[in-house]
Design an enzyme around this catalytic site. Structure first.
Site, PDB file in Angstrom:
ATOM      1  N   LYS A 182       0.817  -1.221   0.000  1.00  0.00           N
ATOM      2  CA  LYS A 182       0.000   0.000   0.000  1.00  0.00           C
ATOM      3  C   LYS A 182       0.843   1.260   0.000  1.00  0.00           C
ATOM      4  O   LYS A 182       0.433   2.275  -0.572  1.00  0.00           O
ATOM      5  CB  LYS A 182      -0.928   0.014   1.224  1.00  0.00           C
ATOM      6  CG  LYS A 182      -2.154  -0.870   1.070  1.00  0.00           C
ATOM      7  CD  LYS A 182      -3.265  -0.362   1.968  1.00  0.00           C
ATOM      8  CE  LYS A 182      -4.525  -1.180   1.835  1.00  0.00           C
ATOM      9  NZ  LYS A 182      -5.548  -0.789   2.809  1.00  0.00           N
ATOM     10  N   LYS A 193      -5.472 -10.841  -6.191  1.00  0.00           N
ATOM     11  CA  LYS A 193      -6.635 -10.932  -5.317  1.00  0.00           C
ATOM     12  C   LYS A 193      -7.790 -10.089  -5.864  1.00  0.00           C
ATOM     13  O   LYS A 193      -7.550  -8.999  -6.383  1.00  0.00           O
ATOM     14  CB  LYS A 193      -6.212 -10.383  -3.938  1.00  0.00           C
ATOM     15  CG  LYS A 193      -7.202 -10.584  -2.825  1.00  0.00           C
ATOM     16  CD  LYS A 193      -6.714  -9.947  -1.527  1.00  0.00           C
ATOM     17  CE  LYS A 193      -6.978  -8.457  -1.511  1.00  0.00           C
ATOM     18  NZ  LYS A 193      -6.987  -7.853  -0.164  1.00  0.00           N
ATOM     19  N   LYS A 205     -11.572  -4.431  -3.892  1.00  0.00           N
ATOM     20  CA  LYS A 205     -12.410  -3.270  -4.173  1.00  0.00           C
ATOM     21  C   LYS A 205     -11.600  -2.130  -4.760  1.00  0.00           C
ATOM     22  O   LYS A 205     -12.149  -1.209  -5.340  1.00  0.00           O
ATOM     23  CB  LYS A 205     -13.186  -2.822  -2.924  1.00  0.00           C
ATOM     24  CG  LYS A 205     -12.410  -2.746  -1.633  1.00  0.00           C
ATOM     25  CD  LYS A 205     -13.344  -2.438  -0.436  1.00  0.00           C
ATOM     26  CE  LYS A 205     -13.152  -3.402   0.704  1.00  0.00           C
ATOM     27  NZ  LYS A 205     -13.938  -3.244   1.879  1.00  0.00           N
TER      28      LYS A 205
HETATM   29  P1  AMP Z   1     -11.137  -5.479   3.588  1.00  0.00           P
HETATM   30  O1  AMP Z   1     -12.135  -5.230   2.537  1.00  0.00           O
HETATM   31  O2  AMP Z   1      -9.737  -5.366   3.100  1.00  0.00           O
HETATM   32  O3  AMP Z   1     -11.399  -4.723   4.851  1.00  0.00           O
HETATM   33  O4  AMP Z   1     -11.294  -7.021   3.981  1.00  0.00           O
HETATM   34  C1  AMP Z   1     -12.302  -7.485   4.834  1.00  0.00           C
HETATM   35  C2  AMP Z   1     -12.264  -8.975   4.935  1.00  0.00           C
HETATM   36  O5  AMP Z   1     -12.509  -9.584   3.663  1.00  0.00           O
HETATM   37  C3  AMP Z   1     -10.921  -9.546   5.426  1.00  0.00           C
HETATM   38  O6  AMP Z   1     -11.162 -10.650   6.269  1.00  0.00           O
HETATM   39  C4  AMP Z   1     -10.259 -10.000   4.150  1.00  0.00           C
HETATM   40  O7  AMP Z   1      -9.323 -11.034   4.355  1.00  0.00           O
HETATM   41  C5  AMP Z   1     -11.462 -10.483   3.352  1.00  0.00           C
HETATM   42  N1  AMP Z   1     -11.197 -10.407   1.908  1.00  0.00           N
HETATM   43  C6  AMP Z   1     -10.992  -9.280   1.174  1.00  0.00           C
HETATM   44  N2  AMP Z   1     -10.759  -9.585  -0.118  1.00  0.00           N
HETATM   45  C7  AMP Z   1     -10.818 -10.947  -0.195  1.00  0.00           C
HETATM   46  C8  AMP Z   1     -10.651 -11.895  -1.264  1.00  0.00           C
HETATM   47  N3  AMP Z   1     -10.395 -11.480  -2.513  1.00  0.00           N
HETATM   48  N4  AMP Z   1     -10.789 -13.217  -0.967  1.00  0.00           N
HETATM   49  C9  AMP Z   1     -11.067 -13.634   0.292  1.00  0.00           C
HETATM   50  N5  AMP Z   1     -11.224 -12.795   1.338  1.00  0.00           N
HETATM   51  C10 AMP Z   1     -11.094 -11.470   1.097  1.00  0.00           C
END
Ligand code: AMP
Ligand code: TRP
Length: 345
Positions: free
Chosen positions: A124, A207, A210
């Site tokens: 990041k 991955k 968003k």
């Molecule tokens: P974030 O949107 O980064 O706050 O992620 C929130 C949760 O979603 C965390 O537990 C991440 O590990 C999970 N997560 C985000 N993107 C993915 C993905 N592509 N595959 C699986 N889990 C995800």
């Protein structure tokens, strides 16, 4: 205050997890996190505490109005996906000041070298680390505080958070060691299931995120049926038919990703899915996947849209959740202050 603080190594089984309100929810968030949060709530074996981590979101600049909207939309997403405020504590991080207060203590426990090793920081911050915020660097200490302010024992997350959870364990161990106590639990990560790492639909080595500039790379929880079908139709694949065993997915990242998504959505294992679809071409499998995705996601996005019209209701749920969370967090912070040597704690 309802909970007596424990200083022994026996802790109430408690789940904590958080999601950042820094944009819309993706299928990765749903399968890797939210769906599993609901399963843990329904299992009834643990208290469940779920949080919209708005303080984490501002480690990179957020437009204030968009942040407010994204926080409420995320809350609507939690509820639409099945989180029940009568069964789980649901709130936004900034409404419980104990998170930031404990994070300061952990800033003094964690070491610069630990933070420098975090791959998310490296990704990041990019090349220009001098210009990244101090908050982005300290982000994992706040995450450790989110978890440990509840003495949470289990944390369901996607694969990408594994390193942050190891750091959380290191913080708990070092704090306990430095102060000669057995106060913070050494938390267990829960990274399980077929879809702990949902990949981009355009590139099986990245991955699903968003923040990916290409909207075609992800399925958003707010996408309509036509958009979902179109994105799956265009998803990158290879020319081979599907194998009948998971071994046959090795070195086929795009094929593996679509099968993992199918398994995650249907609640089957990858081998169960392949037993049904082995031998099929993607031209046949993709419409099956679209149909399943629409069937599972459409009710959630419809309910999210409905809840977004009920802002007062959402704000009431968040306020109530914050009150419940503070009842757990306040005595743990007080005890931490005492351990560290703060007068008046
Ligand atoms: P974030 O949107 O980064 O706050 O992620 C929130 C949760 O979603 C965390 O537990 C991440 O590990 C999970 N997560 C985000 N993107 C993915 C993905 N592509 N595959 C699986 N889990 C995800
Ligand atoms: N860092 C997590 C992410 O980006 C979000 C998060 C913040 C979190 N605090 C947490 C996840 C505590 C689990 C537990 O996905």
């Amino acid at each position: 205050m309802t909970e007596a603080v424990q200083t022994s190594s026996t802790f109430t089984p408690r789940v904590f997890s958080g999601i950042q309100p820094s944009g819309g929810l993706t299928l990765g968030n749903y399968l890797g996190a939210m769906k599993r949060f609901v399963d843990m709530q329904e299992a009834g074996t643990h208290e469940t505490v779920y949080c919209m981590v708005d303080l984490h979101a501002i480690t990179v600049w957020q437009d204030p109005d968009k942040l407010r909207r994204a926080t409420r939309e995320l809350c609507a997403g939690f509820i639409a996906a099945g989180i029940d405020p009568a069964k789980s504590i649901l709130f936004n991080q900034s409404a419980v000041p104990e998170h930031a207060q404990l994070a300061w203590i952990f800033n003094c426990v964690a070491r610069m070298g630990w933070m420098q090793r975090m791959t998310q920081w490296k990704d990041k911050a990019g090349k220009n680390t001098q210009n990244a915020s101090l908050g982005l660097f300290a982000y994992p200490a706040l995450m450790a505080a989110d978890i440990l302010i509840y003495h949470a024992t289990h944390v369901p997350v996607g694969e990408d958070q594994k390193q942050h959870l190891e750091l959380t364990r290191d913080v708990a161990i070092k704090f306990n060691h430095d102060y000669g106590v057995d106060f913070f639990p050494v938390t267990e990560p829960v990274i399980e299931g077929a879809a702990t790492r949902v990949m981009s639909l355009r590139d099986g080595s990245k991955k699903m995120s968003k923040s990916d500039p290409s909207d075609a790379s992800r399925i958003n929880m707010t996408d309509d049926a036509d958009t979902i079908a179109k994105k799956i139709r265009k998803a990158k694949t290879d020319p081979e038919a599907l194998p009948s065993e998971s071994k046959g997915l090795e070195d086929r990242p795009e094929a593996r990703n679509l099968v993992n998504i199918y398994a995650g959505l249907s609640g089957q294992t990858v081998d169960q899915v392949l037993a049904d679809v082995g031998g099929k071409q993607f031209s046949e499998f993709k419409p099956m996947l679209s149909e399943l995705a629409v069937a599972k996601l459409a009710p959630i996005s419809t309910e999210m849209a409905r809840l977004m019209q009920e802002q007062d209701e959402i704000d009431k749920i968040l306020a109530q959740g914050a009150g419940q969370a503070r009842e757990l967090a306040a005595p743990i912070l007080k005890k931490t202050y005492e351990i560290v040597g703060m007068v008046g704690a």
